[in-house]
Design an enzyme around this catalytic site. Structure first.
Site, short mmCIF file in Angstrom:
data_model
loop_
_atom_site.label_atom_id
_atom_site.label_comp_id
_atom_site.label_asym_id
_atom_site.label_seq_id
_atom_site.Cartn_x
_atom_site.Cartn_y
_atom_site.Cartn_z
N ASP A 18 -0.60 -6.04 1.08
CA ASP A 18 -1.15 -5.97 -0.28
C ASP A 18 -0.12 -6.41 -1.32
O ASP A 18 1.09 -6.28 -1.11
CB ASP A 18 -1.61 -4.53 -0.56
CG ASP A 18 -2.55 -4.45 -1.75
OD1 ASP A 18 -3.17 -5.48 -2.09
OD2 ASP A 18 -2.66 -3.38 -2.36
N GLY A 21 -1.61 -10.85 -5.32
CA GLY A 21 -2.07 -11.23 -6.66
C GLY A 21 -1.07 -10.82 -7.72
O GLY A 21 -0.70 -11.62 -8.59
N ARG A 22 -0.62 -9.56 -7.65
CA ARG A 22 0.34 -9.07 -8.67
C ARG A 22 1.67 -9.82 -8.56
O ARG A 22 2.32 -10.11 -9.56
CB ARG A 22 0.53 -7.55 -8.50
CG ARG A 22 -0.62 -6.75 -9.11
CD ARG A 22 -0.63 -5.33 -8.63
NE ARG A 22 -1.09 -5.24 -7.25
CZ ARG A 22 -0.85 -4.22 -6.44
NH1 ARG A 22 -0.13 -3.21 -6.88
NH2 ARG A 22 -1.31 -4.22 -5.21
N TRP A 23 2.07 -10.15 -7.34
CA TRP A 23 3.30 -10.92 -7.13
C TRP A 23 3.22 -12.24 -7.88
O TRP A 23 4.16 -12.64 -8.58
CB TRP A 23 3.48 -11.16 -5.63
CG TRP A 23 4.70 -11.94 -5.23
CD1 TRP A 23 5.93 -11.44 -4.91
CD2 TRP A 23 4.79 -13.38 -5.09
NE1 TRP A 23 6.79 -12.47 -4.58
CE2 TRP A 23 6.11 -13.67 -4.69
CE3 TRP A 23 3.89 -14.43 -5.27
CZ2 TRP A 23 6.55 -14.97 -4.45
CZ3 TRP A 23 4.34 -15.73 -5.04
CH2 TRP A 23 5.66 -15.98 -4.64
N ASN A 66 -13.53 -7.37 0.20
CA ASN A 66 -12.90 -8.47 -0.53
C ASN A 66 -13.88 -9.60 -0.88
O ASN A 66 -13.56 -10.48 -1.69
CB ASN A 66 -11.70 -9.04 0.25
CG ASN A 66 -10.48 -8.13 0.25
OD1 ASN A 66 -9.70 -8.11 1.21
ND2 ASN A 66 -10.29 -7.35 -0.82
C1 IPE Z 1 -6.78 -4.08 1.12
O1 IPE Z 1 -6.27 -4.49 -0.10
C2 IPE Z 1 -7.26 -5.26 1.91
C3 IPE Z 1 -6.22 -6.19 2.34
C4 IPE Z 1 -4.94 -6.08 2.14
C5 IPE Z 1 -6.69 -7.31 3.10
P1 IPE Z 1 -7.16 -4.44 -1.44
O2 IPE Z 1 -6.30 -4.97 -2.51
O3 IPE Z 1 -8.46 -5.14 -1.21
O4 IPE Z 1 -7.45 -2.88 -1.58
P2 IPE Z 1 -7.78 -2.01 -2.86
O5 IPE Z 1 -8.96 -2.66 -3.54
O6 IPE Z 1 -6.58 -2.00 -3.73
O7 IPE Z 1 -8.09 -0.65 -2.31
C1 IPE Z 2 -3.71 -8.69 -0.64
O1 IPE Z 2 -3.26 -8.96 -1.91
C2 IPE Z 2 -4.51 -9.83 -0.06
C3 IPE Z 2 -5.95 -9.54 0.03
C4 IPE Z 2 -6.52 -8.42 -0.29
C5 IPE Z 2 -6.80 -10.60 0.51
P1 IPE Z 2 -4.18 -8.72 -3.19
O2 IPE Z 2 -4.94 -9.96 -3.47
O3 IPE Z 2 -5.02 -7.50 -3.05
O4 IPE Z 2 -3.09 -8.51 -4.29
P2 IPE Z 2 -3.12 -7.48 -5.49
O5 IPE Z 2 -3.34 -6.11 -4.91
O6 IPE Z 2 -4.27 -7.88 -6.38
O7 IPE Z 2 -1.79 -7.62 -6.14
MG MG Z 3 -4.72 -5.54 -3.51
#
Ligand code: IPE
Ligand code: IPE
Ligand code: MG
Length: 264
Positions: A18, A21-23, A66
């Site tokens: 996880d 996106g924030r990275w 997702n």
């Molecule tokens: C969990 O991360 C799913 C994956 C890392 C693939 P999310 O970013 O979807 O989870 P929530 O929404 O923060 O619980």
């Molecule tokens: C994990 O990173 C990848 C997936 C869930 C597909 P995120 O996309 O959830 O990243 P954040 O949590 O928004 O930073």
């Molecule tokens: Mg996430």
């Protein structure tokens, strides 16, 4: 046996990757750029885990929830999986990694399904490490599907309860997740990105998993971090509801009269 004596080949590590996106946002880049960096981090980590001699590694790449993300982001992720499979299959074959994709297949494109089939059959004989990547995965949906499958295929075994029912159920869980040789329970669950929740990942298999959280975003996670997590894991005291050996001896030496409880 203490955790540090268990060979890495017998350990199952699962990772919620996880924070992509924030990275990216923190660097003024698009979320897609974060996912690309995340895919590269996954490639490096898989290689590092294999070199360490880890037995089973499960990576959470895309959850059933997702799909709620914008179509552009979902499209990027799906393209990245196909590219990952195309680029990594040969490397998995040469390094002895067996690859399984767990989760639903019916909502994936036919091209991705074919790429998955090809990767799984090409890597079928790998015996260095079992790599499981969870795509369109929901533990709750997997549990529901496995319960209904087990109820149809072996109602007697399921009704027997206890260890027998758990075995029947675990086999059904493997089958509905497209993993015909079910993986052992998770020993160590890692989540990057700072959140401390399971987000519908391996709820059955993590019943006694040790949990390890880091604020480090997934694209920055390295084999050195995995080693730190494994080091912490080695120092944990897992009792599985019982007592460890020393506590057993101490507890049997001092009988406590239950009636003394009533006396307050
Ligand atoms: C969990 O991360 C799913 C994956 C890392 C693939 P999310 O970013 O979807 O989870 P929530 O929404 O923060 O619980
Ligand atoms: C994990 O990173 C990848 C997936 C869930 C597909 P995120 O996309 O959830 O990243 P954040 O949590 O928004 O930073
Ligand atoms: Mg996430």
């Amino acid at each position: 046996m203490s955790q540090s004596e268990i060979p890495l080949a017998d350990i199952h590590v699962a990772i919620i990757m996880d924070g992509n996106g924030r990275w990216a946002t923190a660097r003024g880049r698009s979320r897609s750029a974060g996912h690309l960096a995340g895919a590269r981090a996954a490639r490096r980590l898989v290689e590092g885990a294999r070199e360490l001699g880890l037995g089973t590694l499960t990576l959470y790449a895309f959850s059933g929830d997702n799909w709620k993300r914008p179509p552009g982001e979902v499209g990027t992720l799906m393209r990245l999986f196909r590219r990952y499979l195309a680029a990594e299959t040969a490397r998995c074959v040469s390094t002895g990694i067996r690859l399984s994709i767990i989760g639903r297949r019916d909502r994936l494109s036919s091209q991705l399904r074919h790429a998955i089939d090809a990767a799984e059959s090409a890597t079928r004989d790998g015996d260095a490490m079992h790599l499981r990547v969870a795509v369109d995965y929901s533990a709750r949906d997997a549990i529901l599907a496995a319960a209904s499958r087990a109820a149809q295929s072996d109602p007697t075994g399921l009704a027997a309860g206890g260890a027998q029912a758990r075995e029947v159920f675990a086999a059904a869980l493997g089958a509905v997740s497209h993993d015909l040789t079910p993986a052992p329970d998770v020993d160590l669950l890692i989540r990057t990105g700072g959140e401390q929740r399971l987000s519908d990942f391996l709820l059955w298999e993590c019943a006694y998993a040790e949990l390890w959280f880091t604020s480090r975003a997934w694209p920055d996670f390295t084999t050195a971090d995995l080693l730190t997590a494994l080091g912490d894991f080695a120092r944990r005291n897992r009792r599985f509801g019982g007592l460890d050996a020393e506590e057993m001896v101490a507890a049997s030496a001092i009988p406590v009269r239950v009636s003394s409880l009533a006396a307050g």
